[in-house]
Design an enzyme around this catalytic site. Sequence first.
Site, PDB file in Angstrom:
ATOM      1  CD  GLU A 297      43.057 -35.251  46.549  1.00  0.00           C
ATOM      2  OE1 GLU A 297      43.417 -36.003  45.702  1.00  0.00           O
ATOM      3  OE2 GLU A 297      43.879 -34.235  46.552  1.00  0.00           O
TER       4      GLU A 297
ATOM      5  CG  ASN B 259      46.351 -45.411  51.994  1.00  0.00           C
ATOM      6  OD1 ASN B 259      45.539 -44.065  52.278  1.00  0.00           O
ATOM      7  ND2 ASN B 259      45.428 -45.088  50.089  1.00  0.00           N
TER       8      ASN B 259
ATOM      9  CD  GLU C 252      45.795 -34.548  49.633  1.00  0.00           C
ATOM     10  OE1 GLU C 252      45.902 -34.942  49.463  1.00  0.00           O
ATOM     11  OE2 GLU C 252      45.015 -33.377  50.198  1.00  0.00           O
TER      12      GLU C 252
ATOM     13  CB  CYS D 135      43.578 -43.272  46.443  1.00  0.00           C
ATOM     14  SG  CYS D 135      44.552 -42.311  46.024  1.00  0.00           S
TER      15      CYS D 135
HETATM   16  P1  NAD Z   1      37.043 -44.095  54.277  1.00  0.00           P
HETATM   17  O1  NAD Z   1      36.202 -43.240  53.062  1.00  0.00           O
HETATM   18  O2  NAD Z   1      36.087 -45.362  54.770  1.00  0.00           O
HETATM   19  O3  NAD Z   1      37.085 -43.564  55.019  1.00  0.00           O
HETATM   20  C1  NAD Z   1      37.937 -42.262  55.605  1.00  0.00           C
HETATM   21  C2  NAD Z   1      37.970 -41.201  57.011  1.00  0.00           C
HETATM   22  O4  NAD Z   1      36.237 -41.039  56.705  1.00  0.00           O
HETATM   23  C3  NAD Z   1      38.485 -41.897  57.792  1.00  0.00           C
HETATM   24  O5  NAD Z   1      38.834 -41.164  58.805  1.00  0.00           O
HETATM   25  C4  NAD Z   1      37.100 -42.460  58.304  1.00  0.00           C
HETATM   26  O6  NAD Z   1      36.676 -42.076  60.086  1.00  0.00           O
HETATM   27  C5  NAD Z   1      35.824 -40.724  57.904  1.00  0.00           C
HETATM   28  N1  NAD Z   1      34.388 -40.780  57.523  1.00  0.00           N
HETATM   29  C6  NAD Z   1      34.360 -41.835  57.428  1.00  0.00           C
HETATM   30  N2  NAD Z   1      32.384 -41.884  57.496  1.00  0.00           N
HETATM   31  C7  NAD Z   1      32.650 -40.154  57.668  1.00  0.00           C
HETATM   32  C8  NAD Z   1      32.046 -39.283  58.046  1.00  0.00           C
HETATM   33  N3  NAD Z   1      30.661 -39.646  57.533  1.00  0.00           N
HETATM   34  N4  NAD Z   1      31.944 -38.393  58.188  1.00  0.00           N
HETATM   35  C9  NAD Z   1      33.442 -37.483  58.697  1.00  0.00           C
HETATM   36  N5  NAD Z   1      33.832 -37.968  57.650  1.00  0.00           N
HETATM   37  C10 NAD Z   1      33.988 -40.520  57.849  1.00  0.00           C
HETATM   38  O7  NAD Z   1      38.236 -44.467  53.428  1.00  0.00           O
HETATM   39  P2  NAD Z   1      38.956 -45.654  53.719  1.00  0.00           P
HETATM   40  O8  NAD Z   1      38.857 -47.560  54.032  1.00  0.00           O
HETATM   41  O9  NAD Z   1      40.070 -45.748  55.522  1.00  0.00           O
HETATM   42  O10 NAD Z   1      39.969 -45.432  52.455  1.00  0.00           O
HETATM   43  C11 NAD Z   1      40.523 -45.926  51.331  1.00  0.00           C
HETATM   44  C12 NAD Z   1      39.837 -44.928  50.101  1.00  0.00           C
HETATM   45  O11 NAD Z   1      40.185 -44.196  50.298  1.00  0.00           O
HETATM   46  C13 NAD Z   1      39.600 -45.626  48.991  1.00  0.00           C
HETATM   47  O12 NAD Z   1      38.544 -45.311  48.588  1.00  0.00           O
HETATM   48  C14 NAD Z   1      41.017 -44.994  48.614  1.00  0.00           C
HETATM   49  O13 NAD Z   1      40.421 -44.641  47.340  1.00  0.00           O
HETATM   50  C15 NAD Z   1      40.727 -43.831  49.125  1.00  0.00           C
HETATM   51  N6  NAD Z   1      42.379 -42.357  49.180  1.00  0.00           N
HETATM   52  C16 NAD Z   1      42.305 -41.543  48.419  1.00  0.00           C
HETATM   53  C17 NAD Z   1      43.968 -41.457  48.339  1.00  0.00           C
HETATM   54  C18 NAD Z   1      43.550 -39.703  47.412  1.00  0.00           C
HETATM   55  O14 NAD Z   1      44.476 -39.109  47.766  1.00  0.00           O
HETATM   56  N7  NAD Z   1      42.909 -39.458  46.264  1.00  0.00           N
HETATM   57  C19 NAD Z   1      44.753 -41.134  49.007  1.00  0.00           C
HETATM   58  C20 NAD Z   1      43.940 -42.719  50.182  1.00  0.00           C
HETATM   59  C21 NAD Z   1      43.134 -43.314  49.767  1.00  0.00           C
END
Ligand code: NAD
Length: 485
Positions: free
Chosen positions: A251, A154, A459, A285
């Site tokens: 996060e 995002n 962060e 998020c």
């Molecule tokens: P996701 O969990 O599908 O992926 C996040 C990242 O993790 C990607 O780069 C992905 O390739 C990687 N990943 C996936 N499986 C992995 C593994 N087994 N080992 C290591 N890396 C792995 O999330 P998304 O769909 O890209 O993003 C949306 C989510 O992120 C939502 O739940 C949102 O709330 C959260 N988010 C949180 C924050 C925050 O700061 N708290 C900010 C933005 C988004």
Amino acid sequence: MTHPAQPIASHFINGEYVEDAAGTPIPVIYAYTGEQIATVHAATPAIVDAALASAEAGQKIWAKMSGTERGRVLRRAADILRERNHDLSVLETYDTGKPLQETLVADATSGADALEYFGGLAGSLTGEHIPMGEDWVYTVREALGVCVGIGAWNYPTQIACWKGAPALACGNSMVFKPSETTPLCALKVAEILHEAGLPAGVYNVIQGMGEVGGALVTDPRVAKVSLTGSVPTGRKVYAAAAADMKHVTMELGGKSPMIVFDDADIDNAVGGAINGNFYSSGQVCSNGTRVFVQKGIKEKFLARLAERTGNAVLGDPMDEATSFGPMVTENQMNIVLGYVEKGKAEGARLICGGKRADRDGFFVEPTVFADVTDDMTIAREEIFGPVMSVLDFDTEEEVVARANDTEFGLSAGVFTKDFTRAHRVIGNLEAGSCFINSYNDAPVEAPFGGVKASGVGRENSKEAIKHFSQVKSVYVRMGDVEAAF
Ligand code: NAD
């Protein structure tokens, strides 16, 4: 002809762009047109190894420089990001589909804020002198070593900077893996950092899906993992990092409450609900997706909300008049539309939106459901799209208990003119990043992060320094050593 969004190569390692076409191709799709605008390749094991080896070598050089010298590089990078804000914002829009109206003020600019802030702190990261009579203890704040950053889709520029800036300020190096959905922007961050004078290897970017992330997390050369992603991914990454006792920052997702009391300024509360649900088409998020409205103002609140939501301008994200863009991918659009159907089927009252917009691009209309109850799927699960649930409440005690009845704990907001109540309610809410008469402000000076399943660590702010450094304590004896024998 090559699209301007196509990067020179997929990865940035040891100060230069690197390609390895043997890696699985990852298409980059522009969410507005559905057109493939670029291709990158997932990192092969050789690329993962090269990135970690270069980070290990680069970190040794970087950690020997003074904090002031390191800070100067970060602040120079911040200036370059600001100078190139327009082009970087266009790239961010291609990467994510978010409207230029947003990316011009929220992405490279907030990345620059982080580089400037942590660049400013870098020279002040000192230890303590602790007198013990004639003896003393001193502490040294040391870098952790090689840090891995893994991003969500995002905010690709912001996440690359929010992780990179504090890591580098403390003398660490980083290997950053962007989301496979948005691989473009982090490469620019790496390029600009090196242009600003970063020694080669200190900030590397490699592409790939979860398995590349997994290879980074389990490598023994890595000291720390900072992930932005969903709770299920967080659980996997945290568990993998635990095997080697690596440091982590998580996060993760949320289902945050925003509470509006009868005495609130209605337009401010509606503005907060719009910012906390429809900015970036709801792909944030910390969004306040459970909007609890006290019964006395419920219908007035809903009427004003529907009226103002009707002013959203859906359109070409590159047109600065557009205030609401498409979802990042067709898949994310379908997930969100699935939740909308569940909301209807479980009996929530649709106030506005509720379907795919009748136009090109992966648009879901900004959607508001009222009469949502705590047990409905749309009130329990993170949707990560423009779907607001409005729930009613009678008393403060009741709403606090219901707001806390979730596995998540990222954010929370309260709107009221009664300041005693505002502080009392915030004090009782289980959330890391909170707001009073506002929603979703995230300045670099403020700690950001969640409690419960929404994550660990923080962060931004001085808090981030604690999560990218460790303290060595040294006892210094001035006299003789006494021993039992
Ligand atoms: P996701 O969990 O599908 O992926 C996040 C990242 O993790 C990607 O780069 C992905 O390739 C990687 N990943 C996936 N499986 C992995 C593994 N087994 N080992 C290591 N890396 C792995 O999330 P998304 O769909 O890209 O993003 C949306 C989510 O992120 C939502 O739940 C949102 O709330 C959260 N988010 C949180 C924050 C925050 O700061 N708290 C900010 C933005 C988004």
